[in-house]
Motif scaffolding. Sequence first.
Motif, PDB file in Angstrom:
ATOM      1  N   MET A   1       1.136  -1.228   0.089  1.00 36.27           N
ATOM      2  CA  MET A   1       0.053   0.139   0.056  1.00 36.27           C
ATOM      3  C   MET A   1       0.606   0.952  -0.093  1.00 36.27           C
ATOM      4  SD  MET A   1      -3.050  -0.947  -0.443  1.00 36.27           S
ATOM      5  CE  MET A   1      -3.682   0.486   0.351  1.00 36.27           C
ATOM      6  N   ASN A   2       1.789   0.910   0.135  1.00 40.54           N
ATOM      7  CA  ASN A   2       3.139   2.775   0.192  1.00 40.54           C
ATOM      8  C   ASN A   2       3.021   2.444  -0.548  1.00 40.54           C
ATOM      9  OD1 ASN A   2       2.851   2.744   3.393  1.00 40.54           O
ATOM     10  ND2 ASN A   2       4.361   1.843   3.861  1.00 40.54           N
ATOM     11  N   LEU A   3       3.118   1.269  -2.194  1.00 46.87           N
ATOM     12  CA  LEU A   3       3.466   1.969  -3.492  1.00 46.87           C
ATOM     13  C   LEU A   3       3.159   3.151  -3.900  1.00 46.87           C
ATOM     14  CD1 LEU A   3       4.365  -1.554  -5.032  1.00 46.87           C
ATOM     15  CD2 LEU A   3       6.201   0.011  -3.786  1.00 46.87           C
ATOM     16  N   PHE A   4       1.968   3.033  -3.341  1.00 45.44           N
ATOM     17  CA  PHE A   4       0.584   3.950  -3.880  1.00 45.44           C
ATOM     18  C   PHE A   4       1.071   5.814  -3.227  1.00 45.44           C
ATOM     19  CE2 PHE A   4      -1.933   0.294  -4.104  1.00 45.44           C
ATOM     20  CZ  PHE A   4      -1.802  -0.083  -5.070  1.00 45.44           C
ATOM     21  N   LYS A   5       2.117   5.479  -2.363  1.00 44.59           N
ATOM     22  CA  LYS A   5       2.312   6.645  -1.991  1.00 44.59           C
ATOM     23  C   LYS A   5       4.042   7.434  -2.470  1.00 44.59           C
ATOM     24  CE  LYS A   5       0.474   6.117   2.509  1.00 44.59           C
ATOM     25  NZ  LYS A   5       0.337   6.049   4.305  1.00 44.59           N
ATOM     26  N   ASN A   6       3.908   6.603  -2.847  1.00 44.76           N
ATOM     27  CA  ASN A   6       5.346   7.049  -3.698  1.00 44.76           C
ATOM     28  C   ASN A   6       5.822   6.602  -5.296  1.00 44.76           C
ATOM     29  OD1 ASN A   6       7.080   7.240  -1.296  1.00 44.76           O
ATOM     30  ND2 ASN A   6       6.342   5.876  -0.903  1.00 44.76           N
ATOM     31  N   THR A   7       4.550   7.181  -5.800  1.00 42.96           N
ATOM     32  CA  THR A   7       5.029   6.141  -7.588  1.00 42.96           C
ATOM     33  C   THR A   7       5.588   7.103  -8.024  1.00 42.96           C
ATOM     34  OG1 THR A   7       2.778   7.843  -7.938  1.00 42.96           O
ATOM     35  CG2 THR A   7       2.293   5.687  -7.781  1.00 42.96           C
ATOM     36  N   TYR A   8       6.601   6.487  -9.232  1.00 47.43           N
ATOM     37  CA  TYR A   8       7.943   7.543  -9.712  1.00 47.43           C
ATOM     38  C   TYR A   8       7.279   8.060 -10.382  1.00 47.43           C
ATOM     39  CZ  TYR A   8      10.499   3.654  -8.692  1.00 47.43           C
ATOM     40  OH  TYR A   8      11.956   2.928  -7.616  1.00 47.43           O
ATOM     41  N   SER A   9       7.598   9.702 -11.272  1.00 43.38           N
ATOM     42  CA  SER A   9       7.384  10.292 -12.199  1.00 43.38           C
ATOM     43  C   SER A   9       8.043   9.944 -13.520  1.00 43.38           C
ATOM     44  CB  SER A   9       8.398  12.011 -11.838  1.00 43.38           C
ATOM     45  OG  SER A   9       9.587  11.832 -11.162  1.00 43.38           O
ATOM     46  N   PRO A  10       7.651  10.154 -14.589  1.00 43.95           N
ATOM     47  CA  PRO A  10       7.898  10.677 -15.508  1.00 43.95           C
ATOM     48  C   PRO A  10       9.667  10.411 -15.374  1.00 43.95           C
ATOM     49  CG  PRO A  10       5.475  11.614 -16.222  1.00 43.95           C
ATOM     50  CD  PRO A  10       6.527  11.141 -14.428  1.00 43.95           C
ATOM     51  N   GLU A  11      10.035  11.493 -14.949  1.00 44.06           N
ATOM     52  CA  GLU A  11      10.977  11.337 -15.440  1.00 44.06           C
ATOM     53  C   GLU A  11      12.140  10.778 -14.726  1.00 44.06           C
ATOM     54  OE1 GLU A  11       8.817  14.649 -16.237  1.00 44.06           O
ATOM     55  OE2 GLU A  11       8.901  13.777 -14.636  1.00 44.06           O
ATOM     56  N   ALA A  12      11.744  10.159 -13.720  1.00 49.42           N
ATOM     57  CA  ALA A  12      12.147   9.264 -12.760  1.00 49.42           C
ATOM     58  C   ALA A  12      13.168   7.273 -13.955  1.00 49.42           C
ATOM     59  CB  ALA A  12      12.171   8.528 -11.893  1.00 49.42           C
ATOM     60  N   ILE A  13      11.666   7.307 -15.271  1.00 51.25           N
ATOM     61  CA  ILE A  13      11.954   6.005 -15.612  1.00 51.25           C
ATOM     62  C   ILE A  13      12.730   5.895 -16.194  1.00 51.25           C
ATOM     63  CG2 ILE A  13      10.161   4.866 -16.970  1.00 51.25           C
ATOM     64  CD1 ILE A  13       9.708   4.434 -14.051  1.00 51.25           C
ATOM     65  N   ASN A  14      13.034   4.775 -16.995  1.00 58.15           N
ATOM     66  CA  ASN A  14      14.130   4.492 -17.748  1.00 58.15           C
ATOM     67  C   ASN A  14      13.354   3.166 -19.023  1.00 58.15           C
ATOM     68  OD1 ASN A  14      16.087   3.785 -19.697  1.00 58.15           O
ATOM     69  ND2 ASN A  14      17.748   3.542 -18.431  1.00 58.15           N
ATOM     70  N   ALA A  15      12.751   3.386 -19.755  1.00 51.75           N
ATOM     71  CA  ALA A  15      12.200   2.612 -20.812  1.00 51.75           C
ATOM     72  C   ALA A  15      12.383   1.811 -20.889  1.00 51.75           C
ATOM     73  CB  ALA A  15      11.876   3.245 -21.588  1.00 51.75           C
ATOM     74  N   LYS A  16      14.185   1.348 -20.796  1.00 54.58           N
ATOM     75  CA  LYS A  16      14.733  -0.078 -21.186  1.00 54.58           C
ATOM     76  C   LYS A  16      14.767  -0.479 -20.660  1.00 54.58           C
ATOM     77  CE  LYS A  16      18.170   2.457 -24.226  1.00 54.58           C
ATOM     78  NZ  LYS A  16      19.649   2.913 -24.749  1.00 54.58           N
TER      79      LYS A  16
END
Length: 250
Positions: A95-110
Motif C-alpha cells: 500500500m505504501n507503493l501508492f504513496k511513492n509512485t515514480y514520476s515519468p522523469e525517473a523512469i528508464n524505458a529500457k
Amino acid sequence: MKNCIVSFLVFFLLLGASASSQDKILFVTSNQSTYGDTTLKTANHFAEIVLAYDVFIKSGYQVDFVSPEGGEIPIGYINTSDPIQKKYLDDLDFMNLFKNTYSPEAINAKDYKAVYYSGGGAAMFGVPENKAIQDISRKIYENTGIVSAICHGTAGIVNLKLTNGKYVYEEKEVNGFADAFENKNKAYYKTFPFSIEEAITKNGGNFTYSKKGWDNHYIVDGRLITGQDPTASVSVAKQVVAMLQKTNHK
C-alpha cells in the motif's frame, strides 16, 4: 591470476544483476482524485491494479508504478470480500507503493518489457495527455515490448503514437470501457475529456467490445493487449506474461 578471477566473477554478477533488472513491468496510474474540476471523487481502480499485479509478481516480474506527477495516487473501487484485494489491502509495504509512485522523469524505458495502464475514473485525467508517459510507452513498444490496458486505462493510449506517426492501435483491434456502459447523463461522464470508443475509432483503431459486459472480455492484437472491464484484469495480465515468455523476453 586471483585478481583476474575476481574481476571475472564481478563481471558476471553485474551481468546477472543487469538481466534481472530487465524483468520489469510498468503500471501507469493517475494522480487525479476528482472527476475533472468537480468535487466528485474518483480514483484508480484497486482490483484492476492488484489482480494484474498478483499475476505478474507470481510470474517472476517486478512491478513499478508511474504517474504523471509521481508521488501519491488515490485508490478506490475496493472490494474487501475479494481475498486477493484483501490480501494486498492488508499489506502495508504494498500500500505504501501508492504513496511513492515514480514520476515519468525517473523512469528508464529500457528497463521494462511491458506497460500496463490501469483504469478507474482517474485514468481519464492527466495520463492521456502526458507526453512523457507516451514517450516511455512508445520506447517500450518499439523495443519489442508490450502495451496493455484495462477498462478506462485504455484512455491512456488514445494519444499514443509510434515514431512513424501511427497510433499504436491503428488498424488493430482494441477495447476498453465502451460507451454502451457509460451513463452519459450523469455528472461524472460530462467531465470526461473524450469518449475512449470514439477517439480510438476516429484515429483508425477497430474498437470492439462485448455487449454483455463484465464477462472477462479482452483482445490480443499483436503486442497490444486490452481488456474491457475489471473482470478481464487477470486475463490481460496472463496474456502479457504468455506473450513475453513466448517471445523469449523472460
